[in-house]
Design an enzyme around this catalytic site. Structure first.
Site, mmCIF file in Angstrom:
data_model
loop_
_atom_site.group_PDB
_atom_site.id
_atom_site.type_symbol
_atom_site.label_atom_id
_atom_site.label_comp_id
_atom_site.label_asym_id
_atom_site.label_seq_id
_atom_site.Cartn_x
_atom_site.Cartn_y
_atom_site.Cartn_z
ATOM 1 N N ALA A 43 -9.360 5.480 3.931
ATOM 2 C CA ALA A 43 -9.187 6.630 4.834
ATOM 3 C C ALA A 43 -10.420 7.508 4.964
ATOM 4 O O ALA A 43 -11.158 7.722 4.000
ATOM 5 C CB ALA A 43 -8.019 7.512 4.412
ATOM 6 N N GLY A 44 -10.623 8.000 6.162
ATOM 7 C CA GLY A 44 -11.682 8.967 6.431
ATOM 8 C C GLY A 44 -13.005 8.369 6.861
ATOM 9 O O GLY A 44 -13.915 9.085 7.270
ATOM 10 N N LYS A 97 0.876 -1.175 0.000
ATOM 11 C CA LYS A 97 0.000 0.000 0.000
ATOM 12 C C LYS A 97 0.906 1.215 0.000
ATOM 13 O O LYS A 97 1.675 1.430 0.937
ATOM 14 C CB LYS A 97 -0.913 0.002 1.226
ATOM 15 C CG LYS A 97 -1.779 1.249 1.272
ATOM 16 C CD LYS A 97 -2.605 1.364 2.537
ATOM 17 C CE LYS A 97 -2.981 2.833 2.715
ATOM 18 N NZ LYS A 97 -3.694 3.084 3.965
ATOM 19 N N GLY A 126 -7.941 9.338 9.543
ATOM 20 C CA GLY A 126 -8.260 9.505 10.960
ATOM 21 C C GLY A 126 -9.307 10.560 11.257
ATOM 22 O O GLY A 126 -9.643 10.784 12.414
#
Lengths: 341, 260
Positions: free
Chosen positions: B185-186, B97, B158
């Site tokens: 993410a998020g 990743k 985050g």
């Protein structure tokens, strides 16, 4: 009864003290001739903060912590009972709210109340959580005091630099029980122990004054600053999944310093007095426990809760050895089976 | 319902990060509850010269899932490439990743560095999972570099803000119907994950939402259910939204109305 305690970090010294106070003939065996930088308690923050720790720790730590507070308050060197202040910058307020949801025994302070409590932080934080029941002390002073008291209690201290794994695997020599408190070094027997690396700094400045530990919440770099007296402040600590005990990275120091600077810019002018590193011994659930093998009891896995948990674990070890009492939650009778859980 | 990523078939469409859990034991339980088959592992901080993070990694390996190492926290192409090479050796996998972070406050991917690093790594035989913004052109360049999976952000790492730019995420889906797309993410809530799956994303990758929940194991289970619900809903061809009411029972000519 004769008891041999191996190790003189906080776990070993609390165990030796407890057994000696309960009438046992205690011998302390250690690689060093007293508490020193070779044990990770030396590098601890020295915060007695069971309520703050509840933010992420299991309830057992709160129980141990509350119990251990009483032990520490009995010492000649009283912990400073000024509480803990938890703060966050305005953009991290959601973290402060979440912290408050997951903890108890705090008061929500506004900017004026924060300034009242810590005048040097006036205007810097719009909100804070004050845990009035918590305390702090200087861990090195405490370790040295415990060590000195042991001699007064009639315990024998033996420096044994090369106690081999074979000797440690056998029966205690000239003792009924061995209490093994070697921390990470006990991995030779406690195979599921791992190290969680922590780095810390000591800063010195006369431009800032704090009366209590201040924790700064931050999504990536949470940090605490503990006043140590003489214008010194301990800044800690990183938490890295690593067994390294002797290597401080620039990144970690940078992060700790940035966080200290964010609490108060005067830390930017402070002198760096010390940079420390060690690895905390931890089991996979980050909870401490007692284990027995033959005539040996292991006290280990204290992770970041050495001073919070050691007295409570020492009492349980003594209850076990002297009275045959076992406590739920703190004892694995069969080492090895637990790991499958 | 399986998903194929670089030739590997997985059933679960939830990928889980392994950072910031209260303990490895909680992490292991969360992995089990999530049903995930792929976890991401950051090695940058944990790997000293002596690979001193082995104990933690072996706890992850015990979970029996496939490891997708990441280059979390890398800010330059060189750092990211070196970290990827280290990860390949350490975890014995070509999967990586790829994160190249461009800004500290938003942890926003640096699209230029990302494309450059992706080119290098794909040439070296890596199978790259790039963490990217939702930009269509960046996506195109990453595919040209040799990436076969794309991982656009929902919102900053985050932040838990969910899908900030649904329009652009849908645009990506429409432009690349055959490329596996993973929202990375998020994500803060199961409903965010379900929403991404409902409009056809192939999988969701998240970490903080589970790790920092009060009960990570329960939250992992909630996400597992949400991802399945979203996927099934997508396959079931959801109705189109409309501006006016469309009564589900006829109202014209009702013979009588109820009165009390």
């Amino acid at each position: 009864m004769k008891v041999e305690v191996v190790g003189c970090g906080v776990a070993g010294l609390c165990a030796a003290t407890t057994f000696a106070e309960r009438g046992c003939e205690v011998r302390v065996v250690s690689k060093s001739d007293g508490p020193d930088a070779s044990c990770c308690s030396w590098w601890a923050g020295g915060m007695l903060a069971p309520w703050c720790e509840m933010e992420s720790a299991e309830p057992l730590i709160g129980i141990f912590g509350a119990e251990s507070m009483a032990f520490w308050h009995r010492l000649e060197l009283k912990p400073v009972a000024n509480g803990t202040l938890v703060v966050a910058h305005s953009r991290d307020l959601p973290d402060l709210r979440q912290f408050s949801r997951r903890t108890t025994k705090w008061d929500w302070f506004d900017a004026a109340a924060v300034a009242d409590l810590e005048p040097d932080l006036a205007g810097r934080f719009s909100n804070g959580l004050f845990f009035s029941g918590e305390a702090h002390f200087h861990p090195r002073d405490v370790l040295e005091l415990l060590f000195a008291r042991l001699e007064a209690l009639g315990a024998k201290i033996e420096v044994e630099r090369g106690m081999s794994a074979i000797e440690l695997a056998g029966d205690p020599r000239d003792a009924d029980w061995r209490i093994d408190c070697r921390g990470l070094a006990a991995r030779d027997v406690l195979t599921d122990l791992r190290g969680v690396k922590g780095e810390m700094l000591v800063l010195e400045t006369d431009e800032v004054s704090l009366s209590r530990p201040v924790r700064l919440l931050h999504p990536r770099i949470p940090v605490y600053i503990v006043p140590r007296g003489d214008n010194r402040f301990m800044v800690g600590a990183t938490m890295i999944e690593s067994d390294e005990r002797d290597r401080v990275t620039a990144r970690s120091v940078l992060e700790l310093l940035s966080a200290a600077y964010a609490v108060h810019p005067s830390f930017g002018e402070a002198e760096i007095v010390e940079i420390g590193v060690d690895a905390r011994p931890a089991y996979p659930d980050n909870l401490p426990r007692l284990r027995q093998r033959d005539r040996t009891i292991f006290i280990n896995g204290l992770y970041r809760h050495g001073f919070l948990a050691a007295p409570a674990l020492a009492r349980r070890a003594a209850d076990w050895v002297l009275e045959g009492k076992q406590f739920d939650g703190a004892v694995d009778t069969v080492h090895g089976d637990w790991r499958a859980a | 319902m399986t998903l194929t990523l670089y030739g590997t078939e997985v059933t679960s469409r939830l990928l889980l990060g392994t950072a910031r859990y209260p303990s490895p034991a909680v992490l292991q339980r969360a992995i089990a509850a999530s049903g995930t088959e792929i976890v991401t592992v950051s090695l940058r901080r944990e790997s000293g010269p002596d690979r001193a993070g082995q104990a933690f990694w072996s706890l992850i390996r015990e979970a029996g899932v496939r490891v997708l190492p990441n280059t979390a926290g890398c800010k330059t192409v060189k750092e990211a490439v070196t970290t990827a090479q280290m990860a390949r050796e350490l975890f014995q996998t070509d999967w990586i990743k790829l994160e190249v972070i461009g800004e500290d406050d938003t942890l926003q991917p640096d699209p230029f560095g990302l494309v450059e690093a992706a080119k290098i790594l794909c040439t070296e035989g890596f199978q790259v999972f790039p963490y990217m913004t939702e930009d269509l052109i960046v996506a195109d360049r990453l595919l040209a570099a040799g990436c076969e999976v794309l991982m656009p952000w929902g919102s900053p790492i985050g932040s838990g803000r969910g899908l900030n730019n649904v329009y652009a995420l849908r645009t990506l889906r429409a432009h690349f119907p055959n490329v596996p797309l993973v929202v990375d993410a998020g994500i803060g809530l199961p409903s965010h994950a379900a929403a991404a799956m409902e409009f056809g994303y192939d999988a969701v990758l998240l970490n903080t939402a589970v790790a920092k929940a009060g009960e990570p194991e329960q939250m992992a289970r909630a996400f597992a259910q949400a991802v399945v619900a979203g996927r099934v809903a997508f396959l079931a061809d959801p109705m189109e939204a409309r501006d006016m009411a469309a009564p589900s029972t006829p109202v014209v000519g009702r013979p009588f109305s109820a009165r009390d």
